[in-house]
Motif scaffolding. Structure first.
Motif, PDB file in Angstrom:
ATOM      1  N   SER A  46      52.294  85.788  34.970  1.00 47.71           N
ATOM      2  CA  SER A  46      51.193  85.137  34.252  1.00 47.71           C
ATOM      3  C   SER A  46      50.647  83.940  35.022  1.00 47.71           C
ATOM      4  O   SER A  46      49.433  83.774  35.132  1.00 47.71           O
ATOM      5  CB  SER A  46      51.641  84.717  32.857  1.00 47.71           C
ATOM      6  N   THR A  50      47.034  84.198  37.766  1.00 46.25           N
ATOM      7  CA  THR A  50      45.884  83.311  37.610  1.00 46.25           C
ATOM      8  C   THR A  50      45.561  82.609  38.927  1.00 46.25           C
ATOM      9  O   THR A  50      44.395  82.528  39.321  1.00 46.25           O
ATOM     10  CB  THR A  50      46.170  82.279  36.503  1.00 46.25           C
ATOM     11  N   PHE A  81      37.500  84.004  32.513  1.00 41.92           N
ATOM     12  CA  PHE A  81      38.024  84.880  31.468  1.00 41.92           C
ATOM     13  C   PHE A  81      39.524  85.119  31.649  1.00 41.92           C
ATOM     14  O   PHE A  81      40.294  85.040  30.691  1.00 41.92           O
ATOM     15  CB  PHE A  81      37.268  86.212  31.477  1.00 41.92           C
ATOM     16  N   ILE A  82      39.960  85.371  32.864  1.00 38.12           N
ATOM     17  CA  ILE A  82      41.386  85.585  33.127  1.00 38.12           C
ATOM     18  C   ILE A  82      42.170  84.301  32.881  1.00 38.12           C
ATOM     19  O   ILE A  82      43.252  84.316  32.307  1.00 38.12           O
ATOM     20  CB  ILE A  82      41.591  86.119  34.556  1.00 38.12           C
ATOM     21  N   SER A  83      41.617  83.176  33.302  1.00 37.18           N
ATOM     22  CA  SER A  83      42.309  81.900  33.113  1.00 37.18           C
ATOM     23  C   SER A  83      42.461  81.527  31.646  1.00 37.18           C
ATOM     24  O   SER A  83      43.388  80.813  31.284  1.00 37.18           O
ATOM     25  CB  SER A  83      41.566  80.786  33.836  1.00 37.18           C
ATOM     26  N   VAL A  84      41.556  81.986  30.812  1.00 39.69           N
ATOM     27  CA  VAL A  84      41.649  81.689  29.384  1.00 39.69           C
ATOM     28  C   VAL A  84      42.560  82.683  28.675  1.00 39.69           C
ATOM     29  O   VAL A  84      43.379  82.306  27.835  1.00 39.69           O
ATOM     30  CB  VAL A  84      40.239  81.684  28.746  1.00 39.69           C
ATOM     31  N   THR A  85      42.444  83.950  29.007  1.00 37.70           N
ATOM     32  CA  THR A  85      43.183  84.970  28.251  1.00 37.70           C
ATOM     33  C   THR A  85      44.642  85.114  28.665  1.00 37.70           C
ATOM     34  O   THR A  85      45.481  85.419  27.817  1.00 37.70           O
ATOM     35  CB  THR A  85      42.490  86.333  28.363  1.00 37.70           C
ATOM     36  N   VAL A  86      44.969  84.930  29.922  1.00 37.06           N
ATOM     37  CA  VAL A  86      46.354  85.130  30.368  1.00 37.06           C
ATOM     38  C   VAL A  86      47.328  84.153  29.700  1.00 37.06           C
ATOM     39  O   VAL A  86      48.355  84.582  29.176  1.00 37.06           O
ATOM     40  CB  VAL A  86      46.453  85.079  31.914  1.00 37.06           C
ATOM     41  N   ILE A  88      47.041  82.567  26.841  1.00 35.41           N
ATOM     42  CA  ILE A  88      47.095  82.859  25.409  1.00 35.41           C
ATOM     43  C   ILE A  88      47.924  84.112  25.153  1.00 35.41           C
ATOM     44  O   ILE A  88      48.773  84.147  24.259  1.00 35.41           O
ATOM     45  CB  ILE A  88      45.666  82.997  24.837  1.00 35.41           C
ATOM     46  N   THR A  89      47.700  85.142  25.942  1.00 33.64           N
ATOM     47  CA  THR A  89      48.474  86.373  25.802  1.00 33.64           C
ATOM     48  C   THR A  89      49.943  86.115  26.078  1.00 33.64           C
ATOM     49  O   THR A  89      50.820  86.631  25.363  1.00 33.64           O
ATOM     50  CB  THR A  89      47.939  87.440  26.775  1.00 33.64           C
ATOM     51  N   THR A  90      50.252  85.324  27.085  1.00 30.11           N
ATOM     52  CA  THR A  90      51.638  85.006  27.406  1.00 30.11           C
ATOM     53  C   THR A  90      52.317  84.265  26.260  1.00 30.11           C
ATOM     54  O   THR A  90      53.466  84.551  25.912  1.00 30.11           O
ATOM     55  CB  THR A  90      51.703  84.170  28.692  1.00 30.11           C
TER      56      THR A  90
END
Length: 128
Positions: A46, A50, A81-86, A88-90
């Motif tokens: 994760s 990023t 988008f990746i920096s925000v979602t990764v 949160i998902t983790t």
């Protein structure tokens, strides 16, 4: 189609950024394979994914900006988008894994929340 020659300095910087991003991502993949428990393995891909994404994004922005001779920021949207979602998902995956580990009685840190009990025997359905 017109061929646009990219200067040598831009080729070198783009190539270096792509290689650095790929090596960083490979390092994260090796951490995923080598680490033992889920709680150790979840951090490596994760965080590293990023960072690798940002290196490749910088290479993409530089490449297309030099090639089109104007600022091209389309790759920035993907990286944001990746920096925000990764993360949160983790966080959600870690919380679900901790919840499951507590319910099965594994040795994990106790819950600090008043909503979820740390005791697996306390399964009476009362949340408070």
């Amino acid at each position: 189609m017109n061929e646009v020659l990219i200067p040598l300095w831009a080729q070198a910087v783009v190539g270096a950024l792509v290689i650095i991003g790929a090596l960083i991502t490979l390092l994260g993949s090796l951490g995923l394979v080598r680490l033992k428990s889920y709680f150790e393995r979840v951090h490596s891909p994760s965080i590293i994914a990023t960072l690798g994404c940002w290196c490749i994004m910088h290479a993409t922005v530089l490449f297309f900006s030099v090639m089109e001779q104007r600022l091209a920021l389309h790759a920035l949207l993907i990286a944001v988008f990746i920096s925000v979602t990764v993360p949160i998902t983790t966080i959600f995956l870690m919380r679900a894994a901790l919840f499951r580990a507590r319910r099965t009685g594994q040795n994990v840190p106790p819950a600090v929340s008043r909503v979820v009990s740390s005791d697996p025997a306390d399964n009476d359905g009362n949340r408070y």
